[in-house]
Design a protein around this motif. Sequence first.
Motif, PDB file in Angstrom:
ATOM      1  N   UNK A   1       3.783  25.460 -14.779  1.00  0.00           N
ATOM      2  CA  UNK A   1       4.557  24.667 -13.810  1.00  0.00           C
ATOM      3  C   UNK A   1       3.679  23.599 -13.149  1.00  0.00           C
ATOM      4  N   UNK A   2       2.412  23.955 -12.876  1.00  0.00           N
ATOM      5  CA  UNK A   2       1.541  23.031 -12.144  1.00  0.00           C
ATOM      6  C   UNK A   2       0.747  22.088 -13.027  1.00  0.00           C
ATOM      7  N   UNK A   3       0.315  22.573 -14.196  1.00  0.00           N
ATOM      8  CA  UNK A   3      -0.605  21.776 -15.028  1.00  0.00           C
ATOM      9  C   UNK A   3      -0.068  21.493 -16.433  1.00  0.00           C
ATOM     10  N   UNK A   4       1.160  21.968 -16.715  1.00  0.00           N
ATOM     11  CA  UNK A   4       1.730  21.815 -18.060  1.00  0.00           C
ATOM     12  C   UNK A   4       1.846  20.366 -18.479  1.00  0.00           C
ATOM     13  N   UNK A   5       2.111  19.485 -17.528  1.00  0.00           N
ATOM     14  CA  UNK A   5       2.279  18.071 -17.862  1.00  0.00           C
ATOM     15  C   UNK A   5       0.982  17.488 -18.407  1.00  0.00           C
ATOM     16  N   UNK A   6      -0.134  18.140 -18.093  1.00  0.00           N
ATOM     17  CA  UNK A   6      -1.424  17.675 -18.641  1.00  0.00           C
ATOM     18  C   UNK A   6      -1.814  18.447 -19.901  1.00  0.00           C
ATOM     19  N   UNK A   7      -0.886  19.232 -20.424  1.00  0.00           N
ATOM     20  CA  UNK A   7      -1.090  19.985 -21.668  1.00  0.00           C
ATOM     21  C   UNK A   7      -2.300  20.920 -21.592  1.00  0.00           C
ATOM     22  N   UNK A   8      -2.463  21.576 -20.457  1.00  0.00           N
ATOM     23  CA  UNK A   8      -3.565  22.525 -20.338  1.00  0.00           C
ATOM     24  C   UNK A   8      -3.148  23.835 -20.999  1.00  0.00           C
ATOM     25  N   UNK A   9      -3.886  24.275 -22.042  1.00  0.00           N
ATOM     26  CA  UNK A   9      -3.535  25.538 -22.675  1.00  0.00           C
ATOM     27  C   UNK A   9      -3.856  26.723 -21.760  1.00  0.00           C
ATOM     28  N   UNK A  10      -3.075  27.799 -21.904  1.00  0.00           N
ATOM     29  CA  UNK A  10      -3.258  28.959 -21.022  1.00  0.00           C
ATOM     30  C   UNK A  10      -3.190  30.248 -21.836  1.00  0.00           C
ATOM     31  N   UNK A  11      -4.077  31.180 -21.498  1.00  0.00           N
ATOM     32  CA  UNK A  11      -4.021  32.519 -22.093  1.00  0.00           C
ATOM     33  C   UNK A  11      -3.193  33.370 -21.133  1.00  0.00           C
ATOM     34  N   UNK A  12      -2.101  33.953 -21.654  1.00  0.00           N
ATOM     35  CA  UNK A  12      -1.217  34.746 -20.794  1.00  0.00           C
ATOM     36  C   UNK A  12      -1.724  36.183 -20.727  1.00  0.00           C
ATOM     37  N   UNK A  13      -2.095  36.609 -19.532  1.00  0.00           N
ATOM     38  CA  UNK A  13      -2.536  38.000 -19.354  1.00  0.00           C
ATOM     39  C   UNK A  13      -1.635  38.740 -18.398  1.00  0.00           C
ATOM     40  N   UNK A  14      -0.405  38.254 -18.221  1.00  0.00           N
ATOM     41  CA  UNK A  14       0.525  38.908 -17.307  1.00  0.00           C
ATOM     42  C   UNK A  14       0.234  38.526 -15.862  1.00  0.00           C
ATOM     43  N   UNK A  15       1.011  39.071 -14.922  1.00  0.00           N
ATOM     44  CA  UNK A  15       0.794  38.753 -13.504  1.00  0.00           C
ATOM     45  C   UNK A  15      -0.534  39.323 -13.003  1.00  0.00           C
TER      46      UNK A  15
ATOM     47  N   UNK B   1     -20.543  31.964 -23.272  1.00  0.00           N
ATOM     48  CA  UNK B   1     -21.216  31.208 -22.212  1.00  0.00           C
ATOM     49  C   UNK B   1     -20.524  31.490 -20.886  1.00  0.00           C
ATOM     50  N   UNK B   2     -21.235  31.256 -19.763  1.00  0.00           N
ATOM     51  CA  UNK B   2     -20.568  31.439 -18.472  1.00  0.00           C
ATOM     52  C   UNK B   2     -19.464  30.407 -18.302  1.00  0.00           C
ATOM     53  N   UNK B   3     -18.399  30.790 -17.614  1.00  0.00           N
ATOM     54  CA  UNK B   3     -17.271  29.867 -17.415  1.00  0.00           C
ATOM     55  C   UNK B   3     -17.114  29.517 -15.939  1.00  0.00           C
ATOM     56  N   UNK B   4     -17.209  28.219 -15.648  1.00  0.00           N
ATOM     57  CA  UNK B   4     -16.882  27.744 -14.304  1.00  0.00           C
ATOM     58  C   UNK B   4     -15.365  27.709 -14.218  1.00  0.00           C
ATOM     59  N   UNK B   5     -14.803  28.281 -13.158  1.00  0.00           N
ATOM     60  CA  UNK B   5     -13.340  28.282 -13.056  1.00  0.00           C
ATOM     61  C   UNK B   5     -12.869  28.361 -11.613  1.00  0.00           C
ATOM     62  N   UNK B   6     -12.240  27.290 -11.139  1.00  0.00           N
ATOM     63  CA  UNK B   6     -11.497  27.372  -9.882  1.00  0.00           C
ATOM     64  C   UNK B   6     -10.106  27.903 -10.194  1.00  0.00           C
ATOM     65  N   UNK B   7      -9.302  28.124  -9.173  1.00  0.00           N
ATOM     66  CA  UNK B   7      -7.923  28.524  -9.420  1.00  0.00           C
ATOM     67  C   UNK B   7      -7.220  27.400 -10.193  1.00  0.00           C
ATOM     68  N   UNK B   8      -6.310  27.789 -11.109  1.00  0.00           N
ATOM     69  CA  UNK B   8      -5.718  26.830 -12.053  1.00  0.00           C
ATOM     70  C   UNK B   8      -4.484  26.145 -11.473  1.00  0.00           C
ATOM     71  N   UNK B   9      -4.698  25.425 -10.360  1.00  0.00           N
ATOM     72  CA  UNK B   9      -3.613  24.684  -9.712  1.00  0.00           C
ATOM     73  C   UNK B   9      -4.162  23.331  -9.286  1.00  0.00           C
ATOM     74  N   UNK B  10      -3.248  22.414  -8.986  1.00  0.00           N
ATOM     75  CA  UNK B  10      -3.686  21.144  -8.406  1.00  0.00           C
ATOM     76  C   UNK B  10      -4.352  21.439  -7.077  1.00  0.00           C
ATOM     77  N   UNK B  11      -5.342  20.653  -6.723  1.00  0.00           N
ATOM     78  CA  UNK B  11      -6.091  20.864  -5.486  1.00  0.00           C
ATOM     79  C   UNK B  11      -5.148  20.984  -4.279  1.00  0.00           C
ATOM     80  N   UNK B  12      -5.346  22.024  -3.486  1.00  0.00           N
ATOM     81  CA  UNK B  12      -4.564  22.184  -2.256  1.00  0.00           C
ATOM     82  C   UNK B  12      -3.257  22.930  -2.432  1.00  0.00           C
TER      83      UNK B  12
END
Length: 335
Positions: free
Chosen positions: A154-168, A131-142
Amino acid sequence: MNESPLCIDVPRAAELLRRGEVVAFPTETVYGLGANALNARAVARIFEVKERPTFDPLIVHIAELPAIFDLVECVPAAALHLAEQIWPGPLTLVLPKKRLVPDLVTAGLPGVGIRIPAHPVALDLLRQTGCPLAAPSANKFGAISPTTAQHVIDGLGAQFIPVVDGGPCALGVESTVLSFMGPVPVILRPGGLPIEDICRLIGPVDQAVPDPNADDAAQPAPGMLSRHYAPRTRLLLVPISRQATPVAGRRTGLLTWGKQPFSTGFAQIERLSTDEDLRTCAARLFAAMRTLDSADLDVIIAHQFPAYGLGIALNDRLARASSGFVESQVDVASN
Ligand code: TXA
Ligand code: MG
């Protein structure tokens, strides 16, 4: 690869996304915080996690060009030409949305922003999710956009957001947003695709200009926020070719590039490139801002970039991260 328990593989991420959850994933520009774009409840979770105002619309990511016709009413010839030439790549096209695209995705606007990201992990994830994915940048607003999986944690870990690591992220600055909602195409946000490249392919385009007197919700285009992409530390600009000097009596950091002149006395220096290569600068900008922001500085001085190519997007991000130019801050030492 990141060893954090929050890092998951693509099949697991696709499963979570299909279930209506949010997952962060890499693109060539910055990491995105994705959810099924056709599921308004899943999209609502993005706004909640980011603490993002709902007047700021989200970009919808697809894996193949034909998928665009499921989402929009029409694709003008110039937009199709750009999509064929640039995608996968850092260009978002805003086109009249079909009804099935939730209003939350477009902040109630009649247009939806769409792009195909140029990252193998993002494309694999889109295909496996189906399905299409809506995605803003994965940081707190601003805040500063993330260009590594660790930045997301560092920014969203406290909310337990899982992340796929694709390198820099190879590009490091967000996509160029181009609207086809009016008679003439309009650049709503300068970004990773230089405006010159767009003009070469489809001829002249207009550029939306932020209104300094309007508040953030009333800007001519959404996302034209005065303060964005911002470190917590105060950041001041120095024009190109002007010598940067530390602020007297303050622990001052320097964000510079190439052979820009600067004096001694900076507490910490982040030099984005040793030559004039703006691609190297773009790839490093947000990570360098983060490094300086965590260096316990009183103020950061940043050299502007040339006003062409990627320099236009880099200057846009710096301007929104800053509180103005060094000269206009006569009272900086007393603040
Ligand atoms: O490179 C990128 O564009 C990254 C990656 C993850 O794809 N995404 C990104 O999204 O930067 P975000 O949410 O941080 O910025 C989206 C901006 C909005 O603030 C707005 O300026 C513009 O894109 N935009 C999105 N949809 C729009 C729409 N329907 N109408 C007008 N502007 C839109
Ligand atoms: Mg953003």
